[in-house]
Design an enzyme around this catalytic site. Structure first.
Site, PDB file in Angstrom:
ATOM      1  N   HIS A 111      17.316  35.516   7.546  1.00 26.85           N
ATOM      2  CA  HIS A 111      15.470  35.048   7.468  1.00 26.85           C
ATOM      3  C   HIS A 111      14.252  36.182   8.116  1.00 26.85           C
ATOM      4  CE1 HIS A 111      17.110  31.065   7.176  1.00 26.85           C
ATOM      5  NE2 HIS A 111      17.627  30.787   8.452  1.00 26.85           N
TER       6      HIS A 111
ATOM      7  N   ASP B 143      22.793  34.223  12.694  1.00 27.69           N
ATOM      8  CA  ASP B 143      21.585  33.273  11.691  1.00 27.69           C
ATOM      9  C   ASP B 143      20.297  32.594  12.075  1.00 27.69           C
ATOM     10  OD1 ASP B 143      22.174  30.566  11.572  1.00 27.69           O
ATOM     11  OD2 ASP B 143      21.071  29.985  13.613  1.00 27.69           O
TER      12      ASP B 143
END
Ligand SMILES: NC(=O)c1ccc[n+]([C@@H]2O[C@H](COP(=O)([O-])OP(=O)(O)OC[C@H]3O[C@@H](n4cnc5c(N)ncnc54)[C@H](OP(=O)(O)O)[C@@H]3O)[C@@H](O)[C@H]2O)c1
Length: 505
Positions: free
Chosen positions: A253, A248
């Site tokens: 990211h 996630d």
């Protein structure tokens, strides 16, 4: 002759958005009301979107255009943050919203969407539905002949995260996209890259002359990247259970943030030049063998705890989570970038839920001075040799701090660490656009600099794939950290092996 400035790029300064349609799949969902419509409204507020702009929302729930507008209007003020709600502006904006009810699996739904966009020269498809639907939507857009625009117009597609569940599924999704869209029409969104503070890493590194000479293995000892959340899964336990912190946060990211820290200076600030440099970093990440995984990564999961006066449940007690879940609510990895600039410099990356505070930052730890004339007669040479630390704060309190040693006033030569601070809010006093505002404008003007290219997404999956393969075969003894603490002990040990300690942000 003046030196070339890599940021004087005509494309990014000519940010005029052309008239276009945005088709949002999953328009009845959370992301649309929380991020997409507020970002578009703000762009309208700033007069950044032109008159010929309109949105077509799609999901299954039966709604008229007016009911869809009303639904968006109801939630908008909640998510506007720093933008005032203006009734007159909303009425103008809402006239450009319409809705097509229908199931994504139904070809007739695409025919109806096709009618809505028939006269639009330019169209952006936005995949904001569950990832399991992505391939169907792409296929159906292709089958309905919607992937080609009129005349010189464009058709582009934005794909929300997660992009695949592992390397194999990411490749499969890329292949499916390329059956219908050429790569330059595909915009894989990673909203971290749209954050002002992440973009500022490039400004800081490549707009200034004094940091770049230090930005390498000779002067930098190691780098720590932290993305900590104090909250738990907030009712999204069943979604999170399938993802976990590594998938996630880290795979996408934080590896993108790391590539921004580690990339070579681009010669010009053009989409593919910048992305080439990021991609090179991601491809240079050391591929670890499966048996080396415990040496390079740690998984954690929070257990119940009392935080202040509040009793906080463990992850396995959250609604929708299985009582023997093996999902990582915390992951930490050690990454090596095997190239000349970074050989043997560890990049420690961690992300977790239910940590003591919400903070995302990057800490660049420089080597200590080679010799300190101030050491203290065989005593602990404590603060006198504390090495310099540069902290790039992504959120909250966005800014940059440089820690160095200073003489403490008074007798003798006592040194103490002090900090030189830049704070975004006080220095500029201006509002920063949200990541979604930035990225939506970028895709509408055709600037892919801050979007992830096929090779980048595959390289970042390849980097974490050995860990993903290892974990299901080695059951972890979860929970292994209490809610409200800085993660499992094993994470401290991973750094200790290389002589380092996690900084407390
Ligand atoms: N929410 C966030 O903050 C966030 C942040 C980053 C990324 N994302 C990503 O963005 C995407 C959307 O997330 P979300 O949170 O908005 O999801 P969501 O709340 O589940 O919304 C998806 C919507 O799709 C519609 N839908 C489901 N099945 C459908 C079908 N067969 N045909 C047509 N429509 C269908 C549903 O509306 P109906 O029931 O009316 O059909 C649903 O409201 C996901 O990929 C997610 O990972 C979300």
């Amino acid at each position: 002759m003046t030196a070339p400035n890599p940021f004087q790029d005509p494309l990014r300064f000519r940010r005029r958005v052309p008239p276009c349609a945005i088709v949002i799949f999953g328009a009845n969902g959370d992301l649309t009301k929380r991020k997409l419509i507020p970002a578009l409204y703000r762009l309208a507020y700033d007069r950044r979107i032109p008159p010929g702009f309109f949105v077509v929302g799609n999901s299954r729930t039966a709604m008229s255009d007016d009911q869809f507008r009303e639904k968006m209007r109801e939630s908008l003020p909640k998510f506007l943050e720093d933008t005032p709600f203006d009734e007159t502006l909303w009425n103008d904006f809402a006239r450009n919203l319409s809705y097509v009810a229908g199931d994504l699996n139904d070809a007739a739904c695409y025919a109806r969407i096709g009618e809505k966009i028939a006269n639009s020269e330019n169209t952006l498809f936005y995949l904001s539905t569950q990832p399991s639907h992505y391939e169907t939507v792409i296929e159906q857009i292709g089958a309905a002949g919607l992937a080609k625009g009129k005349g010189n117009g464009w058709r582009r597609i934005v794909v929300e995260k997660p992009f695949g569940h592992d390397l194999a599924t990411a490749r499969q999704l890329n292949a499916k996209l390329h059956e219908v869209f050429e790569e330059d029409k595909v915009y894989r969104i990673d909203h971290y890259l749209g954050k002002e503070t992440v973009q500022n890493v490039m400004a800081f590194r490549f707009g200034n002359g004094i940091f770049e000479p230090l930005w390498n293995r000779r002067y930098i000892n190691h780098v720590q990247i932290t993305a900590a959340e104090s909250i738990g899964v907030e009712g999204r336990g069943s979604y999170y259970q399938e993802a976990g912190a590594l998938r996630d946060m880290i795979q996408n990211h934080l590896l993108q943030v790391m590539s921004t820290i580690a990339m070579e200076p681009p010669a010009v600030f053009e989409p593919d030049v910048v992305r080439d440099e990021r991609a090179k970093v991601l491809r240079s990440i050391r591929r670890i063998k499966r048996e080396e995984v415990p040496d390079y990564s740690v998984a954690g999961q929070y257990g119940p705890a009392r935080i202040g006066t509040e009793e906080v449940p463990g992850f396995r007690q959250e609604p929708g989570v299985s009582p023997d879940s093996q999902t990582d609510t915390y992951s930490a990895v050690t990454v090596f970038v095997d190239n000349w600039r970074w050989a043997d410099v560890p990049f420690y990356i961690r992300s977790g839920k239910r940590l003591p505070k919400r903070v995302t930052d990057i800490a660049i730890q420089f080597n200590a001075a080679p010799h300190s004339p101030f050491s203290t007669n065989g005593e602990e040479p404590l603060p006198t040799v504390r090495p310099n630390l540069l902290i790039l704060r992504i959120q909250p309190e966005e800014g940059i701090s440089l820690r160095f040693l200073s003489k403490q006033p008074g007798e003798g030569m006592q040194l103490r660490p002090v900090s030189m601070d830049f704070n975004y809010g006080t220095s500029f006093g201006a509002r920063s656009p949200s990541a979604y505002e930035t990225l939506l404008v970028d895709v509408m003007i055709g600037d892919a600099t801050l979007y992830t290219r096929q090779d980048m997404v595959e390289a970042s999956w390849a980097a974490v794939q050995p860990i993903l393969d290892y974990r299901p075969e080695h059951k972890a003894d979860f929970p292994n950290y209490a809610a409200g603490t800085w993660g499992p002990k094993a994470s401290d040990e991973m750094l200790a092996k290389r002589g380092h300690v996690w900084r407390v942000p």
